[in-house]
Design a protein around this motif. Structure first.
Motif, PDB file in Angstrom:
ATOM      1  N   LEU A  90       0.875  -1.142   0.005  1.00  0.00           N
ATOM      2  CA  LEU A  90       0.030   0.027   0.046  1.00  0.00           C
ATOM      3  C   LEU A  90       1.012   1.126  -0.112  1.00  0.00           C
ATOM      4  CD1 LEU A  90      -2.839   1.184   0.196  1.00  0.00           C
ATOM      5  CD2 LEU A  90      -2.537   1.113   2.683  1.00  0.00           C
TER       6      LEU A  90
ATOM      7  N   LEU B 138       0.789   4.055  -2.945  1.00  0.00           N
ATOM      8  CA  LEU B 138       0.712   5.648  -2.614  1.00  0.00           C
ATOM      9  C   LEU B 138       1.772   6.409  -3.083  1.00  0.00           C
ATOM     10  CD1 LEU B 138      -0.965   5.710   0.985  1.00  0.00           C
ATOM     11  CD2 LEU B 138      -1.896   6.259  -1.171  1.00  0.00           C
TER      12      LEU B 138
ATOM     13  N   LEU C 158       1.136  13.163  -0.457  1.00  0.00           N
ATOM     14  CA  LEU C 158       0.816  11.836  -0.586  1.00  0.00           C
ATOM     15  C   LEU C 158       2.146  10.965  -0.491  1.00  0.00           C
ATOM     16  CD1 LEU C 158      -1.749  11.439  -3.445  1.00  0.00           C
ATOM     17  CD2 LEU C 158      -1.955  10.582  -0.899  1.00  0.00           C
TER      18      LEU C 158
ATOM     19  N   ASN D  19       3.146  10.651   2.921  1.00  0.00           N
ATOM     20  CA  ASN D  19       2.316   9.627   3.916  1.00  0.00           C
ATOM     21  C   ASN D  19       2.738   8.319   3.555  1.00  0.00           C
ATOM     22  OD1 ASN D  19       0.210  10.769   5.659  1.00  0.00           O
ATOM     23  ND2 ASN D  19       0.143  12.322   4.127  1.00  0.00           N
TER      24      ASN D  19
ATOM     25  N   LEU E 230       3.817   5.524   6.509  1.00  0.00           N
ATOM     26  CA  LEU E 230       2.830   4.195   6.566  1.00  0.00           C
ATOM     27  C   LEU E 230       4.073   3.133   6.643  1.00  0.00           C
ATOM     28  CD1 LEU E 230       0.313   2.494   6.565  1.00  0.00           C
ATOM     29  CD2 LEU E 230       0.432   2.316   4.487  1.00  0.00           C
TER      30      LEU E 230
ATOM     31  N   VAL F 133       5.737   3.317  10.039  1.00  0.00           N
ATOM     32  CA  VAL F 133       5.012   2.759  11.205  1.00  0.00           C
ATOM     33  C   VAL F 133       5.048   1.306  11.183  1.00  0.00           C
ATOM     34  CG1 VAL F 133       2.564   2.641  12.143  1.00  0.00           C
ATOM     35  CG2 VAL F 133       3.642   4.673  11.600  1.00  0.00           C
TER      36      VAL F 133
ATOM     37  N   GLY G  44      -7.367   0.080   2.652  1.00  0.00           N
ATOM     38  CA  GLY G  44      -6.129   0.469   1.915  1.00  0.00           C
ATOM     39  C   GLY G  44      -6.733   0.694   0.403  1.00  0.00           C
TER      40      GLY G  44
ATOM     41  N   THR H 261      -8.406   4.134   0.396  1.00  0.00           N
ATOM     42  CA  THR H 261      -7.308   5.092   0.420  1.00  0.00           C
ATOM     43  C   THR H 261      -6.655   5.142  -0.770  1.00  0.00           C
ATOM     44  OG1 THR H 261      -6.913   4.590   2.786  1.00  0.00           O
ATOM     45  CG2 THR H 261      -5.151   5.736   1.504  1.00  0.00           C
TER      46      THR H 261
ATOM     47  N   ALA I  43      -7.957  10.213   1.659  1.00  0.00           N
ATOM     48  CA  ALA I  43      -6.899   9.554   1.857  1.00  0.00           C
ATOM     49  C   ALA I  43      -6.199   9.548   2.993  1.00  0.00           C
ATOM     50  CB  ALA I  43      -5.944   9.991   0.464  1.00  0.00           C
ATOM     51  N   LEU I  44      -6.018  10.893   3.388  1.00  0.00           N
ATOM     52  CA  LEU I  44      -5.270  10.956   4.802  1.00  0.00           C
ATOM     53  C   LEU I  44      -5.926  10.364   5.874  1.00  0.00           C
ATOM     54  CD1 LEU I  44      -3.757  14.376   4.252  1.00  0.00           C
ATOM     55  CD2 LEU I  44      -2.889  12.140   3.821  1.00  0.00           C
TER      56      LEU I  44
ATOM     57  N   LEU J 290      -5.586   6.647   5.870  1.00  0.00           N
ATOM     58  CA  LEU J 290      -4.124   6.241   6.589  1.00  0.00           C
ATOM     59  C   LEU J 290      -4.279   6.564   7.836  1.00  0.00           C
ATOM     60  CD1 LEU J 290      -1.547   7.930   3.999  1.00  0.00           C
ATOM     61  CD2 LEU J 290      -1.722   5.510   4.683  1.00  0.00           C
TER      62      LEU J 290
ATOM     63  N   GLU K 189      -5.688   3.236   8.943  1.00  0.00           N
ATOM     64  CA  GLU K 189      -4.473   2.131   8.911  1.00  0.00           C
ATOM     65  C   GLU K 189      -3.617   2.285  10.096  1.00  0.00           C
ATOM     66  OE1 GLU K 189      -5.441   0.180   6.604  1.00  0.00           O
ATOM     67  OE2 GLU K 189      -4.864   0.857   4.376  1.00  0.00           O
ATOM     68  N   TYR K 190      -3.176   3.351  10.379  1.00  0.00           N
ATOM     69  CA  TYR K 190      -2.067   3.753  11.600  1.00  0.00           C
ATOM     70  C   TYR K 190      -2.925   2.683  12.767  1.00  0.00           C
ATOM     71  CZ  TYR K 190       0.557   6.861   8.811  1.00  0.00           C
ATOM     72  OH  TYR K 190       1.375   7.296   8.178  1.00  0.00           O
TER      73      TYR K 190
END
Lengths: 134, 195
Positions: free
Chosen positions: A9, A13, A36, A39, A43, A46, B25, B28, B51-52, B55, B58-59
């Motif tokens: 993913l 992105l 984007l 970010n 991801l 994380v 996902g 997003t 989109a944000l 995310l 997802e976190y």
């Protein structure tokens, strides 16, 4: 959870962001695509932090730092874009060609000559404008 | 990680977290695609919100709670608002603008597709048999994040605050208009957005 899911993913992105940076013409849309991409990197950070179970939590700390730097970047970027718009009357990145090399005269241009000519005209007008506002 | 992969079920019987992750996902990714392809500039900013926010979910699914809420606060809250302010102050057209994409769109598409194929291949090949253990102690609670941040990462944290101050001052200086010449050469009132 399979680690490939967040990694894939993030990759997709990031590539969407790459497409946006390369294909968009408005400078603010380019900044959105940069967000984007940032970010996507977050991801990844994380996901790998949770995977590795880092005791100092490097991934999440770096994610927080990246978010902060992205906020600073978007503020400065928008200030620069607004300044360019105020001086040029346009925020199209395609037309900001003052520092580009002039096209060769014999070249079979496909719209390049007229575009850079318009850019040069804009440049002189913008210089006068800058002198008037300075 | 092979011993972990051995007693995991594999791709064919995903857990609920994995199903949720994939669905969010996909949403997003679709919102991100619409962000970079829509011709209405304000809609691009609004799809960026989707989109944000995806995310951030997802976190949360990756048990990084603090990062998720920081994402909601900073990105969805302030960055998108800044972008919308920028769109307004540069007098972006409200309707469809046909020149939102430049002429090298197909080159960009090729570059992005090539990068996507290469990176997806590499990533899938590298992490085919690795699994994230989401059970047990939560990795990203605000307690754990704050403890690591202020025990191991204090110096970068403080340096970053200086960077934020410098960026703030720089943005103010860049977007400030001089008072005495404001009426001479100005045609558009875009001066007060940062102060």
């Amino acid at each position: 959870m399979h680690l490939a899911y967040p990694a894939v993913l993030a990759v997709l992105l990031f590539c969407v962001g790459v497409y946006g940076v390369l294909a968009r013409r408005n400078a603010i849309l380019v900044l959105m695509s940069v967000e984007l991409m940032l970010n996507a990197v977050n991801l990844n950070l994380v996901a790998f932090d949770v995977w590795l179970r880092d005791v100092v939590h490097s991934g999440q700390a770096l994610t927080l730092f990246t978010i902060t730097i992205a906020a600073a970047e978007i503020g400065l970027g928008l200030a620069i874009v607004l300044l360019v718009y105020r001086n040029r009357g346009s925020s199209d990145v395609d037309r900001l060609t003052d520092l580009a090399e002039p096209p060769e005269h014999g070249a079979p241009g496909h719209g390049d000559g007229t575009a850079s000519g318009a850019g040069a005209a804009d440049g002189t007008a913008a210089d006068q404008n800058a002198e008037a506002t300075a | 990680m092979n011993h972990v992969a051995a007693h995991h079920p594999g791709f064919l019987s995903p857990t609920g977290v994995e199903i949720t992750f994939v669905l969010v996902g996909l949403a997003t990714l679709g919102a991100a695609l619409l962000t970079v392809t829509t011709r209405q500039l304000v809609h691009a900013a609004l799809w960026l919100v989707v989109a944000l926010g995806g995310l951030a979910v997802e976190y949360l699914l990756l048990t990084a709670e603090f990062i998720a809420w920081v994402q909601v606060l900073i990105y969805v809250g302030s960055v998108v608002v800044l972008l919308l302010f920028g769109l307004m102050l540069t007098k972006a057209p409200i309707g469809r603008s046909p020149d939102a994409d430049s002429e090298n769109r197909w080159v960009a598409l090729g570059v992005a597709a090539a990068a996507a194929v290469t990176l997806v291949w590499v990533v899938v090949d590298a992490f085919r048999s690795t699994w994230v253990d989401l059970h047990g102690v939560v990795q990203g609670s605000s307690h754990a994040t704050g403890e690591s941040l202020f025990r191991h990462w204090v110096l970068p944290f403080e340096a970053l605050s200086v960077l934020l101050l410098a960026a703030l001052v720089g943005a103010i200086v860049l977007s400030r208009r001089d008072g005495e010449s404001a009426g001479a050469g100005s045609t558009s009132g875009t001066g007060k957005e940062k102060s």
